[in-house]
Motif scaffolding. Structure first.
Motif, PDB file in Angstrom:
ATOM      1  N   GLU A  64       0.838  -1.194   0.000  1.00  0.00           N
ATOM      2  CA  GLU A  64       0.000   0.000   0.000  1.00  0.00           C
ATOM      3  C   GLU A  64       0.882   1.256   0.000  1.00  0.00           C
ATOM      4  N   PRO A  65       0.324   2.405  -0.436  1.00  0.00           N
ATOM      5  CA  PRO A  65       1.132   3.624  -0.503  1.00  0.00           C
ATOM      6  C   PRO A  65       1.815   4.011   0.802  1.00  0.00           C
ATOM      7  N   HIS A  66       1.112   3.872   1.941  1.00  0.00           N
ATOM      8  CA  HIS A  66       1.731   4.270   3.216  1.00  0.00           C
ATOM      9  C   HIS A  66       2.879   3.333   3.591  1.00  0.00           C
ATOM     10  N   GLU A  67       2.788   2.060   3.180  1.00  0.00           N
ATOM     11  CA  GLU A  67       3.881   1.127   3.457  1.00  0.00           C
ATOM     12  C   GLU A  67       5.098   1.455   2.593  1.00  0.00           C
ATOM     13  N   ILE A  68       4.860   1.824   1.349  1.00  0.00           N
ATOM     14  CA  ILE A  68       5.953   2.213   0.461  1.00  0.00           C
ATOM     15  C   ILE A  68       6.615   3.488   0.975  1.00  0.00           C
ATOM     16  N   HIS A  69       5.804   4.416   1.457  1.00  0.00           N
ATOM     17  CA  HIS A  69       6.344   5.665   2.008  1.00  0.00           C
ATOM     18  C   HIS A  69       7.256   5.382   3.206  1.00  0.00           C
ATOM     19  N   ARG A  70       6.854   4.462   4.060  1.00  0.00           N
ATOM     20  CA  ARG A  70       7.659   4.137   5.244  1.00  0.00           C
ATOM     21  C   ARG A  70       8.968   3.463   4.881  1.00  0.00           C
ATOM     22  N   LEU A  71       9.032   2.861   3.704  1.00  0.00           N
ATOM     23  CA  LEU A  71      10.274   2.227   3.254  1.00  0.00           C
ATOM     24  C   LEU A  71      11.259   3.233   2.679  1.00  0.00           C
ATOM     25  N   GLY A  72      10.861   4.509   2.628  1.00  0.00           N
ATOM     26  CA  GLY A  72      11.786   5.542   2.191  1.00  0.00           C
ATOM     27  C   GLY A  72      11.568   6.052   0.783  1.00  0.00           C
ATOM     28  N   VAL A  73      10.327   5.974   0.280  1.00  0.00           N
ATOM     29  CA  VAL A  73      10.009   6.498  -1.044  1.00  0.00           C
ATOM     30  C   VAL A  73       9.195   7.785  -0.872  1.00  0.00           C
ATOM     31  N   GLY A  74       9.782   8.906  -1.270  1.00  0.00           N
ATOM     32  CA  GLY A  74       9.082  10.183  -1.227  1.00  0.00           C
ATOM     33  C   GLY A  74       8.503  10.520  -2.589  1.00  0.00           C
ATOM     34  N   TYR A  75       7.411  11.287  -2.601  1.00  0.00           N
ATOM     35  CA  TYR A  75       6.719  11.583  -3.858  1.00  0.00           C
ATOM     36  C   TYR A  75       6.347  13.055  -3.917  1.00  0.00           C
ATOM     37  N   VAL A  76       6.751  13.708  -5.013  1.00  0.00           N
ATOM     38  CA  VAL A  76       6.319  15.074  -5.305  1.00  0.00           C
ATOM     39  C   VAL A  76       5.367  14.974  -6.488  1.00  0.00           C
ATOM     40  N   PRO A  77       4.052  15.035  -6.247  1.00  0.00           N
ATOM     41  CA  PRO A  77       3.096  14.789  -7.330  1.00  0.00           C
ATOM     42  C   PRO A  77       2.981  15.962  -8.283  1.00  0.00           C
ATOM     43  N   GLN A  78       2.518  15.676  -9.471  1.00  0.00           N
ATOM     44  CA  GLN A  78       2.230  16.733 -10.431  1.00  0.00           C
ATOM     45  C   GLN A  78       1.058  17.568  -9.913  1.00  0.00           C
ATOM     46  N   GLY A  79       1.188  18.893  -9.969  1.00  0.00           N
ATOM     47  CA  GLY A  79       0.109  19.750  -9.504  1.00  0.00           C
ATOM     48  C   GLY A  79       0.243  20.197  -8.061  1.00  0.00           C
ATOM     49  N   ARG A  80       1.349  19.828  -7.379  1.00  0.00           N
ATOM     50  CA  ARG A  80       1.720  20.310  -6.037  1.00  0.00           C
ATOM     51  C   ARG A  80       0.840  19.750  -4.918  1.00  0.00           C
ATOM     52  N   ARG A  81      -0.493  19.941  -5.005  1.00  0.00           N
ATOM     53  CA  ARG A  81      -1.432  19.358  -4.032  1.00  0.00           C
ATOM     54  C   ARG A  81      -1.135  19.771  -2.594  1.00  0.00           C
ATOM     55  N   VAL A  82      -1.017  21.049  -2.381  1.00  0.00           N
ATOM     56  CA  VAL A  82      -0.863  21.550  -1.014  1.00  0.00           C
ATOM     57  C   VAL A  82      -2.243  21.834  -0.440  1.00  0.00           C
ATOM     58  N   TRP A  83      -2.343  21.821   0.890  1.00  0.00           N
ATOM     59  CA  TRP A  83      -3.619  22.093   1.555  1.00  0.00           C
ATOM     60  C   TRP A  83      -3.822  23.605   1.664  1.00  0.00           C
ATOM     61  N   PRO A  84      -4.923  24.119   1.140  1.00  0.00           N
ATOM     62  CA  PRO A  84      -5.121  25.578   1.166  1.00  0.00           C
ATOM     63  C   PRO A  84      -5.305  26.149   2.562  1.00  0.00           C
ATOM     64  N   SER A  85      -5.817  25.317   3.501  1.00  0.00           N
ATOM     65  CA  SER A  85      -6.142  25.835   4.833  1.00  0.00           C
ATOM     66  C   SER A  85      -4.973  25.765   5.813  1.00  0.00           C
ATOM     67  N   LEU A  86      -3.883  25.080   5.441  1.00  0.00           N
ATOM     68  CA  LEU A  86      -2.734  24.948   6.340  1.00  0.00           C
ATOM     69  C   LEU A  86      -1.657  25.946   5.959  1.00  0.00           C
ATOM     70  N   SER A  87      -0.984  26.482   6.969  1.00  0.00           N
ATOM     71  CA  SER A  87       0.131  27.394   6.707  1.00  0.00           C
ATOM     72  C   SER A  87       1.346  26.604   6.235  1.00  0.00           C
ATOM     73  N   VAL A  88       2.316  27.311   5.716  1.00  0.00           N
ATOM     74  CA  VAL A  88       3.559  26.676   5.284  1.00  0.00           C
ATOM     75  C   VAL A  88       4.186  25.908   6.441  1.00  0.00           C
ATOM     76  N   ASP A  89       4.269  26.544   7.601  1.00  0.00           N
ATOM     77  CA  ASP A  89       4.899  25.909   8.753  1.00  0.00           C
ATOM     78  C   ASP A  89       4.126  24.670   9.199  1.00  0.00           C
ATOM     79  N   GLU A  90       2.799  24.726   9.137  1.00  0.00           N
ATOM     80  CA  GLU A  90       1.993  23.556   9.508  1.00  0.00           C
ATOM     81  C   GLU A  90       2.210  22.408   8.533  1.00  0.00           C
ATOM     82  N   HIS A  91       2.293  22.724   7.234  1.00  0.00           N
ATOM     83  CA  HIS A  91       2.603  21.691   6.251  1.00  0.00           C
ATOM     84  C   HIS A  91       3.890  20.959   6.622  1.00  0.00           C
TER      85      HIS A  91
END
Length: 304
Positions: free
Chosen positions: A79-106
């Motif tokens: 699953e994606p969360h298991e792959i992430h824990r194995l050390g795979v980071g992902y920068v998706p196309q389109g950025r996908r940042v949360w509009p309601s969170l500040s930079v520091d909270e992100h």
């Protein structure tokens, strides 16, 4: 660009005979790829399967068959969360940042204990984010959002960083900053990076090797310097300019296209065709728009 460190041991990423479908559509057709160290760029036109490759590596899309190994471990069924824990980071196309969170909270919610990448290190790498740390995601420019998306992935302390179109829609000055950051990360040797890019200038600047994807397959893997010097190959890859195997359009064809344009699009002073016409026995109404079937594209392009 500085030479990358020599590889040692097993590959960080090894893909073998990857087969991926969307229903009956065969998106990835026997893709095989190896990334041992540094940066490997994958280039190709839209619809070639580049984003599907990213999604399959990160577990967002399941392969029908084939193998994906990260540091020797098979991950194609995880699953994606298991792959992430194995050390795979992902920068998706389109950025996908949360509009309601500040930079520091992100950054705070993405950080890990005892990681090489900390929030403070991110602020040192991207001083602009430090200046905007209290701003929400929707208040950032496109370049700032991309910096944030990259930083969010770095804070997971990845051994493999997958980046899908990291310079898409960015101003040239930000593109240069992203290039420098990727080269710096590769030289530090903390992680291997797979970059999906349409910008061949970026792809060849940040990597030693470039994989060319065509119709769901890896067409070839070549030296970045060789691709950068081969303008004709670049044109064929991205569909820019006339392909080398495409015959030149004759003056007669251009004249014929001009006649067709004049006949099909009778323009009045207001800029609209005033009456329907019959051309080659086909009735063409006033509302019909130009298309690739009623006027030869190459001839129409040159006529224009």
């Amino acid at each position: 660009m500085a030479e990358r460190a020599a590889s040692s041991g097993k590959a960080v990423l090894k893909i073998e005979d990857l087969q991926v479908y969307y229903g009956q559509s065969h998106a990835l057709q026997g893709v095989s790829l190896t990334l041992e160290t540094g940066v490997l760029s994958v280039v190709g036109r839209n619809g070639m399967g580049k984003t599907t490759l990213c999604n399959t590596i990160t577990g967002l899309k399941r392969a029908q068959s084939g193998s994906i190994r990260v540091n020797g471990r098979e991950i194609s069924s995880l699953e994606p969360h298991e792959i992430h824990r194995l050390g795979v980071g992902y920068v998706p196309q389109g950025r996908r940042v949360w509009p309601s969170l500040s930079v520091d909270e992100h950054l705070r919610i993405s950080s890990k204990r005892d990681a090489n990448w900390t929030v403070e290190r991110v602020y040192q790498t991207f001083p602009r984010l430090a200046e905007r740390k209290s701003n929400g995601g929707s208040q950032l420019s496109g370049g700032e959002q991309q910096m944030l998306a990259i930083s969010r992935a770095l804070l997971s302390d990845p051994k493999l960083l997958v980046m899908d179109e990291p310079t898409e829609g960015l101003a040239p000055v930000i593109v240069e900053q992203v290039e420098r950051m990727l080269v710096s990360l590769a030289e530090e040797g903390e992680m291997a990076i797979l970059v999906i890019e349409q910008n061949i200038g970026v792809a060849t600047a940040v990597s030693d090797r470039v994989a060319i994807m065509v119709n769901g397959r890896i067409n070839r893997v070549m030296e970045a310097s060789a691709l950068a010097a081969d303008r004709d190959l670049q044109q064929r890859l991205l569909g820019v300019g006339r392909h080398s195997d495409e015959p030149a359009v004759s003056p007669a064809a251009i004249a014929e296209a001009q006649e067709q344009l004049a006949e099909v699009y009778r323009i009045d002073r207001a800029g609209t065709r005033t009456e329907p016409v019959v051309q080659n026995g086909v009735f063409r109404p006033v509302t019909e728009l130009p298309n690739r079937w009623n006027v030869p594209v190459a001839a129409m392009r040159q006529a224009a």
